[in-house]
Scaffold this active site. Sequence first.
Site, PDB file in Angstrom:
ATOM      1  N   HIS A  68      -0.924   0.013  -9.935  1.00 23.58           N
ATOM      2  CA  HIS A  68      -1.463  -1.100  -8.671  1.00 23.58           C
ATOM      3  C   HIS A  68      -1.790  -2.117  -9.631  1.00 23.58           C
ATOM      4  O   HIS A  68      -3.272  -2.425  -9.639  1.00 23.58           O
ATOM      5  CB  HIS A  68      -2.655  -0.239  -8.143  1.00 23.58           C
ATOM      6  CG  HIS A  68      -3.140  -1.055  -6.855  1.00 23.58           C
ATOM      7  ND1 HIS A  68      -3.617  -0.545  -5.624  1.00 23.58           N
ATOM      8  CD2 HIS A  68      -3.138  -2.255  -6.441  1.00 23.58           C
ATOM      9  CE1 HIS A  68      -3.641  -1.389  -4.920  1.00 23.58           C
ATOM     10  NE2 HIS A  68      -3.482  -2.384  -5.370  1.00 23.58           N
TER      11      HIS A  68
ATOM     12  N   ARG B  87       0.985  -1.026   0.189  1.00 24.76           N
ATOM     13  CA  ARG B  87      -0.131  -0.031   0.078  1.00 24.76           C
ATOM     14  C   ARG B  87       0.904   1.361   0.046  1.00 24.76           C
ATOM     15  O   ARG B  87       1.944   1.172   0.637  1.00 24.76           O
ATOM     16  CB  ARG B  87      -0.755   0.051   1.158  1.00 24.76           C
ATOM     17  CG  ARG B  87      -2.029  -0.860   1.144  1.00 24.76           C
ATOM     18  CD  ARG B  87      -2.987  -0.610   0.225  1.00 24.76           C
ATOM     19  NE  ARG B  87      -4.307  -1.666   0.066  1.00 24.76           N
ATOM     20  CZ  ARG B  87      -4.261  -2.640  -0.631  1.00 24.76           C
ATOM     21  NH1 ARG B  87      -3.528  -2.832  -1.594  1.00 24.76           N
ATOM     22  NH2 ARG B  87      -5.378  -3.719  -0.398  1.00 24.76           N
TER      23      ARG B  87
HETATM   24  P1  NAP Z   1      -1.258 -12.041   5.033  1.00 23.10           P
HETATM   25  O1  NAP Z   1      -1.271 -13.366   4.608  1.00 23.10           O
HETATM   26  O2  NAP Z   1      -2.251 -11.557   5.982  1.00 23.10           O
HETATM   27  O3  NAP Z   1       0.022 -11.681   5.420  1.00 23.10           O
HETATM   28  C1  NAP Z   1       0.438 -10.476   5.952  1.00 23.10           C
HETATM   29  C2  NAP Z   1       2.009 -10.675   6.649  1.00 23.10           C
HETATM   30  O4  NAP Z   1       2.379  -9.479   7.338  1.00 23.10           O
HETATM   31  C3  NAP Z   1       1.894 -11.800   7.854  1.00 23.10           C
HETATM   32  O5  NAP Z   1       3.215 -12.467   7.631  1.00 23.10           O
HETATM   33  C4  NAP Z   1       2.112 -10.756   9.172  1.00 23.10           C
HETATM   34  O6  NAP Z   1       2.734 -11.362  10.277  1.00 23.10           O
HETATM   35  C5  NAP Z   1       2.868  -9.782   8.414  1.00 23.10           C
HETATM   36  N1  NAP Z   1       2.483  -8.469   9.413  1.00 23.10           N
HETATM   37  C6  NAP Z   1       1.144  -7.788   9.543  1.00 23.10           C
HETATM   38  N2  NAP Z   1       1.613  -6.948  10.614  1.00 23.10           N
HETATM   39  C7  NAP Z   1       2.886  -6.944  10.881  1.00 23.10           C
HETATM   40  C8  NAP Z   1       3.687  -6.144  11.717  1.00 23.10           C
HETATM   41  N3  NAP Z   1       3.157  -5.028  12.539  1.00 23.10           N
HETATM   42  N4  NAP Z   1       4.909  -6.452  11.731  1.00 23.10           N
HETATM   43  C9  NAP Z   1       5.561  -7.316  11.100  1.00 23.10           C
HETATM   44  N5  NAP Z   1       4.811  -8.036  10.274  1.00 23.10           N
HETATM   45  C10 NAP Z   1       3.573  -7.811  10.213  1.00 23.10           C
HETATM   46  O7  NAP Z   1      -1.681 -10.889   3.357  1.00 23.10           O
HETATM   47  P2  NAP Z   1      -1.324 -11.351   2.274  1.00 23.10           P
HETATM   48  O8  NAP Z   1      -2.399 -11.996   1.434  1.00 23.10           O
HETATM   49  O9  NAP Z   1       0.108 -11.788   2.079  1.00 23.10           O
HETATM   50  O10 NAP Z   1      -1.365  -9.871   1.677  1.00 23.10           O
HETATM   51  C11 NAP Z   1      -0.259  -8.795   2.087  1.00 23.10           C
HETATM   52  C12 NAP Z   1      -0.989  -7.491   1.526  1.00 23.10           C
HETATM   53  O11 NAP Z   1      -0.583  -7.140   0.053  1.00 23.10           O
HETATM   54  C13 NAP Z   1      -2.445  -7.078   1.471  1.00 23.10           C
HETATM   55  O12 NAP Z   1      -2.670  -6.680   2.787  1.00 23.10           O
HETATM   56  C14 NAP Z   1      -2.410  -5.746   0.578  1.00 23.10           C
HETATM   57  O13 NAP Z   1      -2.127  -4.804   1.172  1.00 23.10           O
HETATM   58  C15 NAP Z   1      -1.196  -5.988  -0.205  1.00 23.10           C
HETATM   59  N6  NAP Z   1      -1.678  -6.622  -1.620  1.00 23.10           N
HETATM   60  C16 NAP Z   1      -1.498  -5.647  -2.959  1.00 23.10           C
HETATM   61  C17 NAP Z   1      -1.814  -6.182  -4.233  1.00 23.10           C
HETATM   62  C18 NAP Z   1      -1.252  -5.257  -5.332  1.00 23.10           C
HETATM   63  O14 NAP Z   1      -1.878  -5.585  -6.505  1.00 23.10           O
HETATM   64  N7  NAP Z   1      -0.639  -4.419  -5.120  1.00 23.10           N
HETATM   65  C19 NAP Z   1      -2.470  -7.369  -4.249  1.00 23.10           C
HETATM   66  C20 NAP Z   1      -2.921  -7.943  -3.286  1.00 23.10           C
HETATM   67  C21 NAP Z   1      -2.441  -7.742  -2.053  1.00 23.10           C
HETATM   68  P3  NAP Z   1       2.128 -12.882  11.088  1.00 23.10           P
HETATM   69  O15 NAP Z   1       2.576 -13.694   9.719  1.00 23.10           O
HETATM   70  O16 NAP Z   1       3.175 -12.765  12.016  1.00 23.10           O
HETATM   71  O17 NAP Z   1       0.654 -12.732  11.082  1.00 23.10           O
HETATM   72  C1  GLV Z   2      -5.127  -5.426  -4.015  1.00 25.51           C
HETATM   73  O1  GLV Z   2      -4.484  -4.609  -3.624  1.00 25.51           O
HETATM   74  C2  GLV Z   2      -5.826  -6.425  -2.852  1.00 25.51           C
HETATM   75  O2  GLV Z   2      -5.559  -5.907  -1.830  1.00 25.51           O
HETATM   76  O3  GLV Z   2      -6.073  -7.503  -3.142  1.00 25.51           O
END
Ligand code: NAP
Ligand code: GLV
Length: 313
Positions: free
Chosen positions: A273, A225
């Site tokens: 994005h 983000r």
């Molecule tokens: P996820 O499975 O919930 O993974 C989040 C990771 O971040 C986990 O390892 C978590 O730690 C860690 N985390 C959260 N808060 C933290 C903190 N305060 N300090 C250190 N580590 C922390 O999420 P995901 O599915 O991988 O997605 C991650 C993010 O990618 C989304 O929230 C979104 O913003 C972004 N995204 C972007 C796009 C795009 O097109 N640009 C697309 C999809 C997603 P724990 O393992 O210990 O819980």
């Molecule tokens: C895209 O940014 C998502 O959070 O899926």
Amino acid sequence: MRITFCCTGTAPEPWLQGLRAALPGADVSLWSPGAPAADYGVVWAPPQTFIDQQPGLKALFNIGAGVDALLRLRLPPGLAVVRLDDAGMSVQMAEYVCQAVIRHFREFDRAEADMAAGQWAFRKPRQRADFPVGIMGLGVLGSRVAQALQAFDFTVNGWSRSAKPAVGPLAHVRTFAGEEQLPAFLSASRVLVNLLPLTTQTENILNHQTLSQLQPGGYVINVARGAHVVDADLLALLDSGHLAGATLDVFRTEPLPAGHPFWQHPKLTLTPHTSARTLRDESVAQIARKIGALAAGEPLSSLAGVVDVTQGY
Ligand code: NAP
Ligand code: GLV
């Protein structure tokens, strides 16, 4: 069972058709103010009115991985929120991050610029060991990215909130956890990939203090983000030379406003994005499966992607 669809910026008709086909017994309709009460909501950044007018919801299904926009709303206490769990996003994210790391490490960006200028120039190969990659966030997307980078023999560090066992895709990742280990993680990394959720703990986390701790000639890839980054701090470190460049897919304001200094900066590569798009068919199938499970009486805890609203992700 009634399902209401309220996704800002998304053409609704194909989603409605997909949900109706996947859940033939359900009454699936597009939300509008005053619409009848529904059991389940399928949402992306809905207005507060939607939440206020749907007090009977049993769960909200977010058609993205990040729930930051949804959690900015006032939600009724206890309302279940379920985000997309991969649904075809992790492979896209792995593709995007690998191309950004490799483009920088192999200097393909400079080769393209040379050729565009009519120059046939070789550069000395760089040492892969000099480009350790640090991934912030080792969840669904971060773990897949770690696995993909290791297939190209990069050294991978990872940082998360909770400590991770060295198994599966993280078996050969040097992992760090919590705020106290952030400095060690940063100083072990030259390329930084951000895959954290946007929460009150992680907003502005890529700032002068943290980015200065990357190894000299650092490179930032932000695919999470825009509000994770303090824009002025990133620009200052690019201009001072501590950072060699950055690839940015996400921005504090989207679309990136005309005249923002990122647009013209020579050390930045920008994309709109688009690193991991929501894939409709995969997402409809996943959401329909989960709604079917809840409707059949399975507990919420049996579903992947249930959001811990107090943690913000
Ligand atoms: P996820 O499975 O919930 O993974 C989040 C990771 O971040 C986990 O390892 C978590 O730690 C860690 N985390 C959260 N808060 C933290 C903190 N305060 N300090 C250190 N580590 C922390 O999420 P995901 O599915 O991988 O997605 C991650 C993010 O990618 C989304 O929230 C979104 O913003 C972004 N995204 C972007 C796009 C795009 O097109 N640009 C697309 C999809 C997603 P724990 O393992 O210990 O819980
Ligand atoms: C895209 O940014 C998502 O959070 O899926």
